[in-house]
Design a protein around this motif. Structure first.
Motif, PDB file in Angstrom:
ATOM      1  N   ASP A   1       0.793  -1.227   0.000  1.00  0.00           N
ATOM      2  CA  ASP A   1       0.000   0.000   0.000  1.00  0.00           C
ATOM      3  C   ASP A   1       0.827   1.280   0.000  1.00  0.00           C
ATOM      4  O   ASP A   1       0.267   2.375   0.027  1.00  0.00           O
ATOM      5  CB  ASP A   1      -0.930   0.019   1.222  1.00  0.00           C
ATOM      6  CG  ASP A   1      -1.972  -1.080   1.152  1.00  0.00           C
ATOM      7  OD1 ASP A   1      -2.333  -1.491   0.028  1.00  0.00           O
ATOM      8  OD2 ASP A   1      -2.410  -1.543   2.212  1.00  0.00           O
ATOM      9  N   ALA A   2       2.147   1.169  -0.003  1.00  0.00           N
ATOM     10  CA  ALA A   2       2.982   2.368   0.096  1.00  0.00           C
ATOM     11  C   ALA A   2       2.882   3.221  -1.170  1.00  0.00           C
ATOM     12  O   ALA A   2       3.160   2.742  -2.268  1.00  0.00           O
ATOM     13  CB  ALA A   2       4.438   1.979   0.333  1.00  0.00           C
ATOM     14  N   PRO A   3       2.486   4.493  -1.028  1.00  0.00           N
ATOM     15  CA  PRO A   3       2.490   5.386  -2.182  1.00  0.00           C
ATOM     16  C   PRO A   3       3.923   5.660  -2.640  1.00  0.00           C
ATOM     17  O   PRO A   3       4.865   5.570  -1.845  1.00  0.00           O
ATOM     18  CB  PRO A   3       1.846   6.670  -1.659  1.00  0.00           C
ATOM     19  CG  PRO A   3       1.358   6.381  -0.297  1.00  0.00           C
ATOM     20  CD  PRO A   3       1.976   5.123   0.171  1.00  0.00           C
ATOM     21  N   VAL A   4       4.058   6.008  -3.916  1.00  0.00           N
ATOM     22  CA  VAL A   4       5.379   6.232  -4.506  1.00  0.00           C
ATOM     23  C   VAL A   4       5.377   7.584  -5.214  1.00  0.00           C
ATOM     24  O   VAL A   4       4.463   7.887  -5.979  1.00  0.00           O
ATOM     25  CB  VAL A   4       5.730   5.134  -5.528  1.00  0.00           C
ATOM     26  CG1 VAL A   4       7.082   5.409  -6.188  1.00  0.00           C
ATOM     27  CG2 VAL A   4       5.695   3.755  -4.884  1.00  0.00           C
ATOM     28  N   ILE A   5       6.441   8.365  -4.963  1.00  0.00           N
ATOM     29  CA  ILE A   5       6.702   9.565  -5.755  1.00  0.00           C
ATOM     30  C   ILE A   5       8.012   9.324  -6.481  1.00  0.00           C
ATOM     31  O   ILE A   5       9.046   9.094  -5.865  1.00  0.00           O
ATOM     32  CB  ILE A   5       6.801  10.834  -4.892  1.00  0.00           C
ATOM     33  CG1 ILE A   5       5.482  11.088  -4.164  1.00  0.00           C
ATOM     34  CG2 ILE A   5       7.170  12.041  -5.772  1.00  0.00           C
ATOM     35  CD1 ILE A   5       5.517  12.280  -3.217  1.00  0.00           C
ATOM     36  N   TYR A   6       7.934   9.344  -7.827  1.00  0.00           N
ATOM     37  CA  TYR A   6       9.111   9.215  -8.673  1.00  0.00           C
ATOM     38  C   TYR A   6       9.592  10.623  -9.023  1.00  0.00           C
ATOM     39  O   TYR A   6       8.775  11.492  -9.320  1.00  0.00           O
ATOM     40  CB  TYR A   6       8.769   8.534  -9.997  1.00  0.00           C
ATOM     41  CG  TYR A   6       8.156   7.170  -9.909  1.00  0.00           C
ATOM     42  CD1 TYR A   6       8.962   6.042  -9.781  1.00  0.00           C
ATOM     43  CD2 TYR A   6       6.782   6.992 -10.004  1.00  0.00           C
ATOM     44  CE1 TYR A   6       8.402   4.770  -9.745  1.00  0.00           C
ATOM     45  CE2 TYR A   6       6.215   5.728  -9.964  1.00  0.00           C
ATOM     46  CZ  TYR A   6       7.028   4.625  -9.836  1.00  0.00           C
ATOM     47  OH  TYR A   6       6.473   3.380  -9.803  1.00  0.00           O
ATOM     48  N   ALA A   7      10.911  10.830  -9.018  1.00  0.00           N
ATOM     49  CA  ALA A   7      11.460  12.128  -9.385  1.00  0.00           C
ATOM     50  C   ALA A   7      12.555  11.953 -10.421  1.00  0.00           C
ATOM     51  O   ALA A   7      13.351  11.017 -10.337  1.00  0.00           O
ATOM     52  CB  ALA A   7      12.031  12.825  -8.149  1.00  0.00           C
ATOM     53  N   SER A   8      12.580  12.861 -11.403  1.00  0.00           N
ATOM     54  CA  SER A   8      13.650  12.816 -12.395  1.00  0.00           C
ATOM     55  C   SER A   8      13.684  14.121 -13.168  1.00  0.00           C
ATOM     56  O   SER A   8      12.665  14.783 -13.343  1.00  0.00           O
ATOM     57  CB  SER A   8      13.450  11.664 -13.362  1.00  0.00           C
ATOM     58  OG  SER A   8      14.557  11.606 -14.252  1.00  0.00           O
ATOM     59  N   GLY A   9      14.882  14.432 -13.631  1.00  0.00           N
ATOM     60  CA  GLY A   9      15.044  15.602 -14.468  1.00  0.00           C
ATOM     61  C   GLY A   9      14.973  15.278 -15.943  1.00  0.00           C
ATOM     62  O   GLY A   9      14.666  16.128 -16.759  1.00  0.00           O
ATOM     63  N   ASN A  10      15.234  14.007 -16.299  1.00  0.00           N
ATOM     64  CA  ASN A  10      15.284  13.696 -17.727  1.00  0.00           C
ATOM     65  C   ASN A  10      14.968  12.244 -18.066  1.00  0.00           C
ATOM     66  O   ASN A  10      15.316  11.787 -19.136  1.00  0.00           O
ATOM     67  CB  ASN A  10      16.655  14.067 -18.281  1.00  0.00           C
ATOM     68  CG  ASN A  10      17.782  13.397 -17.519  1.00  0.00           C
ATOM     69  OD1 ASN A  10      17.554  12.581 -16.632  1.00  0.00           O
ATOM     70  ND2 ASN A  10      19.004  13.751 -17.856  1.00  0.00           N
ATOM     71  N   ALA A  11      14.324  11.528 -17.188  1.00  0.00           N
ATOM     72  CA  ALA A  11      13.961  10.145 -17.506  1.00  0.00           C
ATOM     73  C   ALA A  11      12.632  10.121 -18.249  1.00  0.00           C
ATOM     74  O   ALA A  11      11.774  10.969 -18.034  1.00  0.00           O
ATOM     75  CB  ALA A  11      13.845   9.317 -16.232  1.00  0.00           C
ATOM     76  N   GLU A  12      12.489   9.145 -19.106  1.00  0.00           N
ATOM     77  CA  GLU A  12      11.214   8.984 -19.791  1.00  0.00           C
ATOM     78  C   GLU A  12      10.204   8.382 -18.834  1.00  0.00           C
ATOM     79  O   GLU A  12      10.516   7.468 -18.074  1.00  0.00           O
ATOM     80  CB  GLU A  12      11.378   8.065 -21.009  1.00  0.00           C
ATOM     81  CG  GLU A  12      12.141   8.717 -22.121  1.00  0.00           C
ATOM     82  CD  GLU A  12      11.919   8.003 -23.436  1.00  0.00           C
ATOM     83  OE1 GLU A  12      10.887   7.306 -23.582  1.00  0.00           O
ATOM     84  OE2 GLU A  12      12.771   8.159 -24.312  1.00  0.00           O
ATOM     85  N   ARG A  13       9.002   8.919 -18.884  1.00  0.00           N
ATOM     86  CA  ARG A  13       7.949   8.410 -18.005  1.00  0.00           C
ATOM     87  C   ARG A  13       7.489   7.049 -18.488  1.00  0.00           C
ATOM     88  O   ARG A  13       7.362   6.805 -19.674  1.00  0.00           O
ATOM     89  CB  ARG A  13       6.763   9.368 -17.974  1.00  0.00           C
ATOM     90  CG  ARG A  13       7.064  10.624 -17.194  1.00  0.00           C
ATOM     91  CD  ARG A  13       5.871  11.506 -17.106  1.00  0.00           C
ATOM     92  NE  ARG A  13       4.843  10.883 -16.274  1.00  0.00           N
ATOM     93  CZ  ARG A  13       3.840  11.527 -15.736  1.00  0.00           C
ATOM     94  NH1 ARG A  13       3.698  12.811 -15.934  1.00  0.00           N
ATOM     95  NH2 ARG A  13       2.949  10.913 -15.003  1.00  0.00           N
TER      96      ARG A  13
END
Length: 127
Positions: A79-91
């Motif tokens: 159930d853990a929510p996730v925040i992904y962060a990136s400056g230039n990765a493809e979604r």
């Protein structure tokens, strides 16, 4: 929050200064922070954690990337929510209860996204 327990966030970022800044912002807002510089280190730390309220991960990490890390984390903390962060990765396609933030981001943006994912913020973060 409804309990006296501080929410636990796992911050995974390979850039040490940025990792420290993110961890500091979460700590200021009342979170208990566990941090790691790689996905492998994060998984080691995760095996010692009973609770995880939020995963905040960079996508581009040495070794295993943030997308794969999130999948592994969900195997242990479904159930853990996730925040992904990136400056230039493809979604890529996001897991349920997850969101993507583009670098550079403001700390307030992270907390708004976390709240939108259902994370109980222990106190209002400062701008």
């Amino acid at each position: 929050m409804s309990t006296d327990r501080r929410p636990v966030v796992l911050v995974v970022e390979d850039e040490p200064l940025l990792r420290e800044m993110i961890a500091f912002e979460f700590e200021l807002s009342g979170f208990e922070v566990v941090d790691a510089g790689s996905a492998e280190e994060a998984l080691q730390r995760l095996t010692q954690m009973q609770i995880l309220d939020l995963l905040f991960t960079d996508i581009r990490l040495p070794g295993m990337d943030g997308w794969s890390l999130a999948t592994e984390v969900r195997a242990l903390h479904a159930d853990a929510p996730v925040i992904y962060a990136s400056g230039n990765a493809e979604r890529q396609e996001l897991l349920p209860r997850s969101e993507f933030v583009q670098k550079p981001y403001r700390p307030q943006q992270i907390f708004e996204v976390a709240a939108g994912l259902g994370v109980d913020l222990p106190q209002a973060p400062m701008e």
